[in-house]
Write a protein that holds these residues in place. Sequence first.
Motif, short mmCIF file in Angstrom:
data_model
loop_
_atom_site.label_atom_id
_atom_site.label_comp_id
_atom_site.label_asym_id
_atom_site.label_seq_id
_atom_site.Cartn_x
_atom_site.Cartn_y
_atom_site.Cartn_z
N CYS A 46 -42.46 7.50 9.26
CA CYS A 46 -43.53 8.41 9.67
C CYS A 46 -44.25 7.90 10.91
CB CYS A 46 -44.53 8.62 8.54
SG CYS A 46 -43.86 9.52 7.13
N LEU A 47 -44.51 6.61 10.96
CA LEU A 47 -45.16 6.03 12.13
C LEU A 47 -44.30 6.19 13.38
CD1 LEU A 47 -46.59 2.78 10.49
CD2 LEU A 47 -47.95 4.62 11.52
N ARG A 48 -42.99 6.00 13.24
CA ARG A 48 -42.09 6.20 14.38
C ARG A 48 -42.15 7.63 14.88
NH1 ARG A 48 -37.06 6.29 14.70
NH2 ARG A 48 -36.42 6.44 12.51
N LYS A 49 -42.11 8.57 13.94
CA LYS A 49 -42.12 9.98 14.31
C LYS A 49 -43.44 10.38 14.96
CE LYS A 49 -37.98 11.10 13.08
NZ LYS A 49 -37.00 11.55 14.11
N LEU A 50 -44.50 9.68 14.62
CA LEU A 50 -45.81 9.95 15.23
C LEU A 50 -45.93 9.30 16.61
CD1 LEU A 50 -48.09 9.52 12.09
CD2 LEU A 50 -47.71 11.65 13.38
N GLY A 51 -44.92 8.49 16.99
CA GLY A 51 -44.95 7.84 18.30
C GLY A 51 -45.82 6.61 18.36
N ASP A 52 -46.22 6.09 17.21
CA ASP A 52 -47.07 4.90 17.16
C ASP A 52 -46.17 3.67 17.07
OD1 ASP A 52 -49.07 3.04 16.87
OD2 ASP A 52 -50.17 4.15 15.32
N GLY A 53 -45.58 3.32 18.18
CA GLY A 53 -44.57 2.26 18.19
C GLY A 53 -45.08 0.90 17.77
N ARG A 54 -46.25 0.52 18.27
CA ARG A 54 -46.79 -0.80 17.95
C ARG A 54 -47.08 -0.94 16.46
NH1 ARG A 54 -48.14 -4.11 22.03
NH2 ARG A 54 -48.21 -3.26 24.15
N GLU A 55 -47.71 0.10 15.90
CA GLU A 55 -48.03 0.06 14.48
C GLU A 55 -46.76 0.12 13.64
OE1 GLU A 55 -50.57 -0.04 11.03
OE2 GLU A 55 -50.59 -0.80 13.08
N ALA A 56 -45.79 0.89 14.09
CA ALA A 56 -44.52 0.97 13.38
C ALA A 56 -43.84 -0.40 13.34
CB ALA A 56 -43.60 2.00 14.03
N MET A 57 -43.88 -1.13 14.46
CA MET A 57 -43.30 -2.46 14.51
C MET A 57 -44.05 -3.42 13.59
SD MET A 57 -40.59 -3.24 16.33
CE MET A 57 -40.83 -4.95 16.78
N ARG A 58 -45.38 -3.32 13.58
CA ARG A 58 -46.18 -4.19 12.71
C ARG A 58 -45.85 -3.95 11.24
NH1 ARG A 58 -50.32 -4.45 9.40
NH2 ARG A 58 -50.63 -2.19 9.40
N VAL A 59 -45.80 -2.69 10.87
CA VAL A 59 -45.50 -2.33 9.48
C VAL A 59 -44.06 -2.69 9.13
CG1 VAL A 59 -45.30 -0.41 7.85
CG2 VAL A 59 -47.27 -0.54 9.40
N ALA A 60 -43.14 -2.49 10.07
CA ALA A 60 -41.74 -2.83 9.82
C ALA A 60 -41.58 -4.31 9.53
CB ALA A 60 -40.88 -2.43 11.02
#
Length: 229
Positions: A46-60
């Motif tokens: 969901c974070l990726r689809k929202l375009g929030d790359g930095r947060e997506a990386m942190r959560v990943a």
Amino acid sequence: MSDYGERYKQAEVLRKSGQFEEAESAFRALWTELSNPNTGWRWIYCLRKLGDGREAMRVASLVAEAFPEDAWVQREHAWCIYSQEVKSAQAQKDVGRTAYFAQKMLDMINDDLIKKQAVFAVVDTAKERGKWDIVSQWCDQLDPEQLSSEMNTFGELKSMSDRERWYYAKVKALVHIKQWSDARQLALKARESFPRKDDFPRWAAQARAADGDVAGAVEEIENLIRRGN
């Protein structure tokens, strides 16, 4: 626990319907309450689809640390690296960084689509920089016969198929690094798959000439001209 299961189902409905902001919030809450890989990878998605790359990386990184062996978590983590790191390196035409992060994707999971995207990212960047030895090496990580021969479609635009794209990159690389025998052999094979393309028989003739048979190469080029092009 039954309430958790019901909220999980509702969050999944939101995700599948493209309501990523609401789904992200729901999966984040579910993860905080009870961490598990199924909730984790969906939160990353969901974070990726929202375009929030930095947060997506942190959560990943967070989810991968908790569940390092889960294939879906690995897959989402790899896509985060592609979106956040590989694309950035490509935009800067940085072959070294592109290759570094592409290799991280390959080391993370064995997935055909991820592998194709990672390899072509390096190939395209190296082509732009004229690093033909790197182009050739990275092409070898893909089997052209396993790539689609159907043209890629982007809206109303069409571009060459993944298989043709591979042949163009590999044959051109072999020509540039003057591996004439391999270049001719592969160019002739590519011509069989894409008989309407002039570049492959032209490269085959060039390789033949470079290998010493200039007369034979001239004959091939004359035949190509007579074809009407």
